[in-house]
Design a protein around this motif. Structure first.
Motif, short mmCIF file in Angstrom:
data_model
loop_
_atom_site.label_atom_id
_atom_site.label_comp_id
_atom_site.label_asym_id
_atom_site.label_seq_id
_atom_site.Cartn_x
_atom_site.Cartn_y
_atom_site.Cartn_z
N CYS A 43 -53.33 58.00 -86.50
CA CYS A 43 -52.20 57.41 -85.83
C CYS A 43 -52.15 56.08 -86.23
CB CYS A 43 -52.64 57.39 -84.42
SG CYS A 43 -53.29 59.15 -83.71
N MET A 44 -50.94 55.95 -87.03
CA MET A 44 -50.57 54.59 -87.61
C MET A 44 -51.91 54.06 -88.16
SD MET A 44 -48.82 51.53 -85.55
CE MET A 44 -50.05 51.06 -84.53
N GLU A 45 -52.49 54.78 -89.23
CA GLU A 45 -53.81 54.61 -90.10
C GLU A 45 -54.01 53.19 -90.34
OE1 GLU A 45 -57.68 55.51 -91.17
OE2 GLU A 45 -56.43 56.06 -89.59
N TYR A 46 -55.09 52.49 -90.13
CA TYR A 46 -55.29 51.41 -90.74
C TYR A 46 -57.02 51.48 -91.20
CZ TYR A 46 -56.93 46.64 -91.00
OH TYR A 46 -57.69 45.56 -91.83
N GLY A 47 -57.04 51.53 -92.56
CA GLY A 47 -58.27 51.84 -93.06
C GLY A 47 -59.62 51.03 -92.46
N ASN A 48 -60.57 51.38 -92.41
CA ASN A 48 -61.69 50.63 -91.54
C ASN A 48 -62.67 50.17 -92.91
OD1 ASN A 48 -61.44 51.05 -88.84
ND2 ASN A 48 -61.73 53.07 -89.25
N VAL A 49 -62.35 48.86 -93.12
CA VAL A 49 -63.41 48.39 -94.30
C VAL A 49 -64.60 47.63 -93.86
CG1 VAL A 49 -63.07 46.81 -96.21
CG2 VAL A 49 -61.20 47.98 -95.69
N PRO A 50 -65.80 48.23 -94.38
CA PRO A 50 -66.76 47.63 -93.50
C PRO A 50 -66.98 46.16 -93.83
CG PRO A 50 -67.16 49.56 -94.97
CD PRO A 50 -65.90 49.20 -95.31
N VAL A 51 -67.72 45.39 -93.01
CA VAL A 51 -67.47 44.19 -92.87
C VAL A 51 -68.85 43.56 -92.93
CG1 VAL A 51 -66.80 41.73 -91.69
CG2 VAL A 51 -65.09 43.62 -91.68
N MET A 52 -69.51 42.82 -93.77
CA MET A 52 -70.92 42.32 -93.66
C MET A 52 -71.28 41.66 -92.51
SD MET A 52 -72.71 39.57 -96.69
CE MET A 52 -72.14 40.94 -97.69
N SER A 53 -72.31 42.00 -91.91
CA SER A 53 -72.98 41.05 -90.73
C SER A 53 -73.41 39.81 -91.46
CB SER A 53 -73.69 41.82 -90.03
OG SER A 53 -74.98 42.24 -90.90
N ASP A 54 -73.72 38.94 -90.42
CA ASP A 54 -74.24 37.82 -90.80
C ASP A 54 -75.91 37.92 -91.06
OD1 ASP A 54 -72.16 36.30 -90.21
OD2 ASP A 54 -72.97 34.98 -88.57
N ALA A 55 -76.37 39.02 -90.54
CA ALA A 55 -77.92 39.48 -91.07
C ALA A 55 -77.91 39.96 -92.15
CB ALA A 55 -78.33 40.53 -89.86
N LYS A 56 -76.90 40.69 -92.81
CA LYS A 56 -76.78 41.26 -94.06
C LYS A 56 -76.77 40.11 -94.96
CE LYS A 56 -76.42 44.10 -97.44
NZ LYS A 56 -77.56 45.05 -98.05
N CYS A 57 -75.71 39.19 -94.73
CA CYS A 57 -75.73 38.18 -95.53
C CYS A 57 -76.84 37.11 -95.68
CB CYS A 57 -74.33 37.04 -95.13
SG CYS A 57 -73.87 35.53 -95.99
N TYR A 58 -77.49 36.96 -94.69
CA TYR A 58 -78.68 36.43 -94.49
C TYR A 58 -79.65 36.86 -95.43
CZ TYR A 58 -82.81 34.09 -92.02
OH TYR A 58 -84.01 33.38 -91.88
N GLU A 59 -79.83 38.12 -95.45
CA GLU A 59 -81.13 38.85 -96.14
C GLU A 59 -80.58 38.66 -97.88
OE1 GLU A 59 -83.89 39.83 -95.62
OE2 GLU A 59 -83.51 39.23 -93.28
#
Length: 251
Positions: A182-198
């Motif tokens: 439905c009016m597709e908008y691709g879901n692009v994974p976004v990095m979490s702060d925890a992942k950035c931290y690691e």
């Protein structure tokens, strides 16, 4: 060249998508999401618009709204402006937070209403985040939770239950697998702060990301490029490392 007019819905029901500029994160924590929900309630009430469903993803939001003629644009503009001001002040940003005009499509039939309603609530599951009924930041709780009373929320379920007749039928429909777009908008994974931290700790072998301040300019630049390639951005890196954005931008 003039902008194409937004297609008007005879039913006054619309599926709306408001997304981050260049698919950037528009939510970094729960406080951000609570602020957005507060503003959805505030401006839907101000503009007499009914909200049938919502889903807050990391870099975009979905809304299914009704009784929206002629106040749809007014509602979304108030929502976007208020949230962008909050976000830019909180994270020391400037410029556009949202990507151009919001997207909308008319929902003219009950069958398509059902499809869009399910699509919005299933968004987290289709993005491989979690089972849709476990996602905290959608209105799914009002659709399937027997103990949840939507009268205490800005979500309007009366029309939804009128279409589905009862919660049993609604729950069965929501759990049905499908390939709807439905009016597709691709879901692009976004990095979490925890992942950035690691990633920071692993890359430069330090105990705390804030210690990156003591690294050489060359090391900082190398780390910045690495994190951006991995899916982070300057705003997030600044927040995690405590290095001001204007300094990172000059690396």
């Amino acid at each position: 060249m003039s902008r194409k007019s937004r297609k008007k819905s005879e039913s006054q029901i619309y599926h709306v998508i408001l997304r981050g500029n260049n698919r950037q994160n528009i939510f970094y924590n729960d406080d951000d999401r609570y602020f957005m929900l507060n503003r959805i309630q505030k401006y839907s009430e101000q503009t007499n618009i009914e909200v049938y469903a919502y889903c807050l993803m990391d870099n975009h939001i979905h809304l299914l709204v009704g009784k929206a003629n002629p106040n749809l644009s007014k509602f979304v503009q108030k929502l976007a402006t208020s949230y962008a001001m909050y976000f830019n002040k909180k994270y020391d940003c400037c410029g556009h937070l949202f990507q151009g005009r919001f997207k909308s499509e008319p929902v003219e039939t009950e069958e398509y209403f059902k499809t869009v309603f399910r699509y919005i609530l299933q968004n987290p599951q289709k993005a491989n985040i979690c089972k849709f009924f476990k996602y905290k930041w959608s209105s799914c709780q009002f659709a399937i939770n027997e103990t949840m009373d939507s009268t205490d929320s800005f979500v309007s379920m009366e029309y939804v239950f009128e279409i589905f007749q009862d919660k049993t039928s609604l729950k069965k429909f929501l759990h049905t697998e499908n390939s709807d777009l439905c009016m597709e908008y691709g879901n692009v994974p976004v990095m979490s702060d925890a992942k950035c931290y690691e990633l920071i700790k692993k890359r430069v072998k330090i105990k705390e990301p804030s210690q990156i301040k003591k690294q050489s300019q060359e090391k900082k630049k190398e780390l910045l490029m690495y994190l951006i390639q991995e899916g982070s951005n300057i705003t997030q890196i600044s927040r995690v490392t405590e290095i001001p954005r204007h300094i990172l931008a000059k690396l």
